[in-house]
Every structure is written in C-alpha cells, then in structure tokens.
Write an enzyme that holds these catalytic residues in place. Structure first.
Site, PDB file in Angstrom:
ATOM      1  N   SER A   1      42.943  42.129  40.744  1.00 14.18           N
ATOM      2  CA  SER A   1      42.868  40.665  40.643  1.00 14.18           C
ATOM      3  C   SER A   1      42.361  40.268  39.256  1.00 14.18           C
ATOM      4  O   SER A   1      42.831  39.305  38.653  1.00 14.18           O
ATOM      5  CB  SER A   1      41.927  40.110  41.709  1.00 14.18           C
ATOM      6  OG  SER A   1      42.412  40.412  42.988  1.00 14.18           O
TER       7      SER A   1
ATOM      8  N   LYS B   1      29.447  34.571  42.505  1.00 10.79           N
ATOM      9  CA  LYS B   1      30.606  34.656  41.611  1.00 10.79           C
ATOM     10  C   LYS B   1      31.218  33.272  41.455  1.00 10.79           C
ATOM     11  O   LYS B   1      31.125  32.444  42.348  1.00 10.79           O
ATOM     12  CB  LYS B   1      31.659  35.570  42.237  1.00 10.79           C
ATOM     13  CG  LYS B   1      31.450  37.043  41.967  1.00 10.79           C
ATOM     14  CD  LYS B   1      32.715  37.796  42.403  1.00 10.79           C
ATOM     15  CE  LYS B   1      32.554  39.282  42.348  1.00 10.79           C
ATOM     16  NZ  LYS B   1      33.731  39.974  42.922  1.00 10.79           N
TER      17      LYS B   1
ATOM     18  N   ARG C   1      42.810  52.859  44.626  1.00 12.73           N
ATOM     19  CA  ARG C   1      43.915  52.923  43.671  1.00 12.73           C
ATOM     20  C   ARG C   1      43.828  54.149  42.792  1.00 12.73           C
ATOM     21  O   ARG C   1      44.786  54.840  42.547  1.00 12.73           O
ATOM     22  CB  ARG C   1      43.911  51.672  42.771  1.00 12.73           C
ATOM     23  CG  ARG C   1      44.299  50.411  43.494  1.00 12.73           C
ATOM     24  CD  ARG C   1      43.890  49.194  42.727  1.00 12.73           C
ATOM     25  NE  ARG C   1      42.446  49.178  42.524  1.00 12.73           N
ATOM     26  CZ  ARG C   1      41.778  48.154  42.040  1.00 12.73           C
ATOM     27  NH1 ARG C   1      42.413  47.082  41.661  1.00 12.73           N
ATOM     28  NH2 ARG C   1      40.466  48.214  41.896  1.00 12.73           N
TER      29      ARG C   1
HETATM   30  O1  PNS Z   1      37.457  42.696  46.680  1.00 13.51           O
HETATM   31  P1  PNS Z   1      36.080  43.220  46.391  1.00 13.51           P
HETATM   32  O2  PNS Z   1      35.332  42.232  45.505  1.00 13.51           O
HETATM   33  O3  PNS Z   1      36.111  44.612  45.837  1.00 13.51           O
HETATM   34  O4  PNS Z   1      35.297  43.301  47.805  1.00 13.51           O
HETATM   35  C1  PNS Z   1      33.956  43.703  47.886  1.00 13.51           C
HETATM   36  C2  PNS Z   1      33.378  43.498  49.303  1.00 13.51           C
HETATM   37  C3  PNS Z   1      33.611  42.085  49.787  1.00 13.51           C
HETATM   38  C4  PNS Z   1      34.043  44.451  50.274  1.00 13.51           C
HETATM   39  C5  PNS Z   1      31.856  43.824  49.241  1.00 13.51           C
HETATM   40  O5  PNS Z   1      31.276  43.131  48.184  1.00 13.51           O
HETATM   41  C6  PNS Z   1      31.094  43.492  50.522  1.00 13.51           C
HETATM   42  O6  PNS Z   1      31.294  44.090  51.549  1.00 13.51           O
HETATM   43  N1  PNS Z   1      30.206  42.460  50.463  1.00 13.51           N
HETATM   44  C7  PNS Z   1      29.434  42.001  51.588  1.00 13.51           C
HETATM   45  C8  PNS Z   1      27.944  42.287  51.433  1.00 13.51           C
HETATM   46  C9  PNS Z   1      27.583  43.632  51.997  1.00 13.51           C
HETATM   47  O7  PNS Z   1      27.802  43.955  53.149  1.00 13.51           O
HETATM   48  N2  PNS Z   1      26.990  44.495  51.122  1.00 13.51           N
HETATM   49  C10 PNS Z   1      26.565  45.823  51.475  1.00 13.51           C
HETATM   50  C11 PNS Z   1      27.737  46.760  51.644  1.00 13.51           C
HETATM   51  S1  PNS Z   1      27.682  48.039  50.527  1.00 13.51           S
END
Ligand code: PNS
Length: 164
Positions: free
Chosen positions: A128, A41, A90
């Site tokens: 966000s 990102k 939410r």
């Molecule tokens: O604020 P967000 O972008 O909704 O958070 C998403 C997040 C960071 C919780 C998610 O993308 C994540 O846990 N990423 C780490 C990679 C991972 O563990 N992926 C498999 C889990 S399903």
C-alpha cells in the site's frame, strides 16, 4: 464453520490483498476482512472510504465480510468467535515483523492460530505504501490495485489540486 480474520490497514486495498482474500475463501468458510481503526496513523483513505472500497470489490460474495476493529486483534478475533488470523507473506523482509506479531498473538491467545499465505508472484512486490508513493509522483498503478482504488486515488488527487 471455519471462520478466519484477515486484519490490516488496507490504505489502500491492493491486488495483493485481493489475491490473499480470494485464496482464503478456498480454505475457510468465511473470511472477515478487519480494518484496523488506527488513530495514530494519518491514513490517505478514511475508514469509511476503505470499508466502502472493500465492500464494493467483494459485493455479492457472502463468504467475505468487511468490518473494522480497534484494540487488540486477538480480542476482536475471539469476539467474532473465529480462531484463525490470516496474514500475507510477500518476501523474507515481511517475515520478521510477521513472526513477532504471530508469536505475540499466540502468547496473548494460545487458541488462535496465524496462517500465512503467499500472494501470486506478480503481486509480491506490491505494498500500500508503494502504491501511494508511485501514484502521488505520477506513476501508473493500473493492474496493481482494483479499478475502484485507482479511480478513488484519482478523485483524491483532483480534490487536492482544486484545494490548492
Ligand atoms: O496492514 P498492516 O498495517 O500490516 O496490519 C497490521 C495489523 C492491523 C495486523 C496490526 O497492527 C494489528 O494487529 N494491530 C492491532 C493491535 C494489536 O493487536 N497489537 C498486538 C499484536 S502483535
């Protein structure tokens, strides 16, 4: 000690996130706010800026720690010797992806439990993404993000105007 991890992108931190963290501190001894280092990102705020904002908002709160992580969330949670992941819900629209993530995380690590928390109603429509969009188009975001986020958004906007 009951330790929970509240993961996310926090680009930027909103009052909805702050509300979830506050609620979490009433349930857990400590909340680790873990910001994902996501190289794919292109965030508005750098990792350092996001860490700085979160630390400023929660300074003097020993039960809130700010950290960053990369790789699998469950590996990070286990590495921190925590066993709870906190996520905010939410609206119904959040449910599908959150449900998938929670069940995938459970499959990867059955001992780690995901706990969903609802923010105050007044924050249920904030994200966000919308904050960035509204602010970039000249809309008012006061009351939806901590003051430090609003001023950092303004600084970024000024920097961009000057850079033109
Ligand atoms: O604020 P967000 O972008 O909704 O958070 C998403 C997040 C960071 C919780 C998610 O993308 C994540 O846990 N990423 C780490 C990679 C991972 O563990 N992926 C498999 C889990 S399903």
């Amino acid at each position: 000690m009951k330790l929970a991890v509240y993961p996310g992108s926090f680009d930027p931190l909103t009052n909805g996130h702050v509300d979830i963290i506050e609620r979490g501190t009433h349930l857990f001894d400590k909340i680790i706010v873990a910001i994902l280092v996501n190289i794919e990102k292109s965030p508005l705020f750098t990792m350092e800026e996001r860490v700085d904002i979160l630390r400023e908002v929660f300074k003097g709160r020993p039960n809130v720690e700010v950290d960053t992580f990369e790789g699998l969330l469950v590996d990070y949670v286990a590495g921190r010797q925590a066993d709870v992941i906190v996520r905010g819900l939410r609206a119904l629209s959040d449910f599908e992806t959150e449900f998938q993530m929670a069940l995938m995380n459970r499959r990867l690590s059955p001992d780690i439990e995901t706990v969903f928390m609802m923010p105050a109603e007044k924050y249920t429509y904030i994200s966000s993404r919308l904050i960035k969009e509204v602010f970039s188009l000249g809309g008012q975001v006061r009351g939806l993000v901590p003051e430090i986020v609003e001023s950092r958004l303004r600084e970024k906007q000024k920097g961009r105007v000057h850079a033109r």
